[in-house]
Structure formats: C-alpha cells, structure tokens
Design an enzyme around this catalytic site. Structure first.
Site, PDB file in Angstrom:
ATOM      1  N   GLN A 180       0.842  -1.196   0.000  1.00  0.00           N
ATOM      2  CA  GLN A 180       0.000   0.000   0.000  1.00  0.00           C
ATOM      3  C   GLN A 180       0.878   1.247   0.000  1.00  0.00           C
ATOM      4  OE1 GLN A 180      -2.115   1.964   3.135  1.00  0.00           O
ATOM      5  NE2 GLN A 180      -4.053   1.602   2.114  1.00  0.00           N
TER       6      GLN A 180
ATOM      7  N   TYR B 115      -5.616  11.350   3.630  1.00  0.00           N
ATOM      8  CA  TYR B 115      -4.210  11.525   3.271  1.00  0.00           C
ATOM      9  C   TYR B 115      -4.103  12.273   1.935  1.00  0.00           C
ATOM     10  CZ  TYR B 115      -3.681   8.710   7.369  1.00  0.00           C
ATOM     11  OH  TYR B 115      -3.757   8.288   8.673  1.00  0.00           O
TER      12      TYR B 115
HETATM   13  C1  PHB Z   1      -4.037   4.302  11.345  1.00  0.00           C
HETATM   14  O1  PHB Z   1      -2.943   3.792  11.540  1.00  0.00           O
HETATM   15  O2  PHB Z   1      -4.812   4.580  12.289  1.00  0.00           O
HETATM   16  C2  PHB Z   1      -4.445   4.551   9.996  1.00  0.00           C
HETATM   17  C3  PHB Z   1      -3.522   4.514   8.990  1.00  0.00           C
HETATM   18  C4  PHB Z   1      -3.939   4.682   7.713  1.00  0.00           C
HETATM   19  C5  PHB Z   1      -5.278   4.869   7.476  1.00  0.00           C
HETATM   20  C6  PHB Z   1      -6.171   4.937   8.480  1.00  0.00           C
HETATM   21  C7  PHB Z   1      -5.751   4.768   9.747  1.00  0.00           C
HETATM   22  O3  PHB Z   1      -5.714   4.988   6.251  1.00  0.00           O
END
Ligand code: PHB
Length: 374
Positions: free
Chosen positions: A98, A186
């Site tokens: 990812q 993000y």
């Molecule tokens: C998390 O680590 O809480 C986290 C990371 C990436 C995401 C959502 C949550 O897309």
C-alpha cells in the site's frame, strides 16, 4: 461461509479465497524507516489470506503521519520489504504494497523539521488530524499536527514521481502489485476534497482538477507495472482526518465513471466511519455501482457472516478485515470453523516489541498446547 472460500481474480491478482487482510499501521520500522524484520513472521502467519494488503508504506520522506512507519524509496527499505514478501510467497500467499503519502496529516517533528505539505494550506482543523509519535520511553502517543502549506507545482510533480519510484521498488521487492492509498484524509484524498483543496490551478477548481493528482499517479505507476496489478483505496465519507466533502456522490460518482474504463485490479472501499459506529456502507456502494462493475473489495465494520452475504450476493468480490486479522493470524481457518476469535490486546497495536504483534495464537497452536498439557 462457503462463498468466502471460492477463488477469484482481481485483475491479475489471483486469490485463493475472498478474505483479504486490510492495511494496518503497526509502526515498528527503524530510524531509516526500514521495515522491522519481525514483520516477516507477522505477515507470513497471515499468508492464508486471499490477499494481504500491506500496512501503509510511505512513498517519500515528506510522508509520515505515524512515526516509525516504513518507506519504499531507498535500497535498504526495498531490501527490508523483499525479505517479507519472500516469506509470504514461500507460504503461498499474495501481498500488495500500500503506497501512502500523508500530506498535511503530519508534523515538523516527523518530517526532518520540514513543514507538512497540503493542497492549499487549510489549517483550521489541526486538532482533528491523526498524527502519532514514539516517545523515548516507548510510549506511542498522539501529537499535535503542525501547520501545512500549499504544494507548489514542482512539489506536486515530486510527489507523483515518489509514487512511481515506490511502485518500481515494490516490483523490485517482489510485491504482487500495489494499492494506492486514496482514502482516510491523506494526500490524494486531500486533493479530492473541495474543502481541503481550494487551489485555483489545474489541480483544483473542478472535480477533474481535484482528481488530477490521482490520475497522474496512476498513469506514472502504469509505466512500471500493468494496470491490472494496481488497486485503489477510497473512502468517500470518511471523517477521519477531517477531509470534508459536501457532495461525495458527485466527486466519487465521477471517479467511479473513470474507474470503469481505467482497468485497475480493484477498487477497495473503506467504510472508515464504521470504526466509530456510524457505517456508510449502504450509501457508499450505490455511488460506485451505478458506474463501476469492476472488481471490488469492501472493508470496515463487516462481520464474517455479513461478509459471506456480501460475496454470495455479488455486492463485492472480497471483504477486507482489519482488527480481526490483527488478532487472528489464521483468520480464514477460524472463519471456516465459525470461530472462536481472539480480541485485539490493548497494547502493541502501534510500535513496541513483539508483544501484541507476534503473540496472537492460531487455533492450531492452541490445540497443540492443550494436547501437550493433557
Ligand atoms: C491508522 O494507523 O490509524 C491509519 C492509517 C492509515 C489509514 C487509516 C488509519 O488509512
């Protein structure tokens, strides 16, 4: 549950079952952002998943929402991941990387004292951004985000190139494909949001402009791997990281239309608000299904029973499980047996040692212990 165990293909990814391991941050990389070697045991133990989606891997040094998350831009980082991918493949599993850019969800202290990057420098909601750091005493704690600033056109180009390099390194590491993280507030999601993206240039203004970053990233990654190995994760309603969109049906309806012709391996829909008990599944699915008939993974807040209904009815091709996979390395076997399921422990989710990481028992190991005791 039988339907969950029918093989399927998502693009060029052949799955032995429909039970996917969702991406989960575990924050155990070293200072060079090289993945922890213990991750090979963690992922290999879960290789019976139809597909493993790795924890989010940062595409470059300006991505770091969670301290101690790994990267995929240096040779050392690539080699680190290669050892893990090899172990998963040895056990007959499949794993995609990812690819993650956190954008404004970060802080100077996590970015080599640089200011976080964002589409437009919207900073009225810093208290809503999820930024986490590892203290010297070992505690992993939420910290304040620091103000971000609008990216220049040059910086947008750099971000696109970072995704491409990370995808090329994913190929070198032996990953079966990549998943582009376009969800959960993000960088890509920030650009898609008309609230966070107030740019007046070609990366803003219209839904086409807001989607431009994503489409450029996909186009560049297509240079290094077939599009049938590229997945995309979206979360149109996610409140996480405060990425507001007043009209998700409009933004994501247009994206669904594009996806129908894009030929990607799969779309992965994250119903992130389900984490806080407010699922959007019922209103999310129709937005995409109106235009997009391609491979679909759904995720968040879905029980194994509901997952079986989802794949049996053809609503989706596969279901991704997060917390259940975190606590149950042998999740497919447990689903087949109708449980029982371990619960996540209150420690070791983010950062730390192998406690809360490598110590969740499989059904087989429990049975062995009982036999030895008897
Ligand atoms: C998390 O680590 O809480 C986290 C990371 C990436 C995401 C959502 C949550 O897309």
């Amino acid at each position: 549950m039988a339907g969950l165990f029918h093989p399927t293909s998502l693009g060029d990814l052949d799955l032995t079952n429909r039970i996917v391991m969702a991406p989960m941050t575990r924050s155990r990389a070293d200072e060079r952002r090289v993945i922890n070697p213990s991750a090979s045991e963690y992922y290999a133990a879960r290789a019976d998943a139809g597909l493993i989606i790795s924890e989010g891997i940062n595409v470059g040094p300006m991505s770091n929402a969670f301290d101690r998350t790994s990267g995929l831009w240096s040779d050392a980082q690539t080699e680190g991941w290669r050892a893990i991918v090899d172990r998963v493949h040895d056990k007959g599993g499949r794993i995609v990387a990812q690819l993650w850019h956190g954008g404004r969800a970060s802080a100077r202290g996590l970015l080599y004292d640089k200011q976080p990057l964002s589409p437009s420098g919207v900073n009225d909601d810093l208290d809503r951004l999820q930024v986490w750091a590892l203290l010297a005493n070992g505690a992993y704690v939420r910290v304040s985000a620091t103000t971000s600033r609008a990216m220049t056109l040059g910086e947008i180009r750099v971000a696109v190139e970072e995704f491409k390099l990370a995808a090329a390194n994913a190929v070198r590491a032996g990953f079966d494909g990549v998943e582009i993280h376009g969800a959960n507030g993000y960088l890509i999601h920030q650009f898609l949001s008309p609230t966070i993206n107030q740019r007046t240039d070609e990366y803003g203004r219209s839904v086409e402009g807001r989607s431009r970053l994503l489409l450029e990233i996909v186009a560049e990654i297509c240079d290094v791997m077939p599009r049938s190995r590229i997945g995309l994760r979206l979360s149109p309603f996610a409140d996480y990281n405060s990425t507001r969109d007043p009209n998700p049906a409009f933004t994501y309806g247009r994206l669904a239309h594009w996806l129908q012709t894009a030929g990607l391996a799969y779309l992965h829909l994250a119903d992130t608000n389900a984490w806080t008990g407010a699922p959007d599944y019922e209103r999310m699915l129709p937005i995409f299904r109106e235009h997009y008939r391609g491979p679909l993974i759904v995720n968040a807040g879905i029980t194994p029973e509901r997952a079986a209904d989802i794949v049996n009815s053809g609503e989706a091709d596969a279901v991704a499980f997060g917390r259940l996979f975190l606590a149950n390395p042998d999740l497919p076997a447990r689903i087949r047996a109708g449980g029982p399921y371990n619960s996540p422990k209150p420690f070791g989710i983010y950062g730390g040692s192998d406690a809360g990481y490598l110590d969740y028992p499989s059904l087989e190991s429990v049975a062995q212990e009982v036999a030895e005791e008897g």
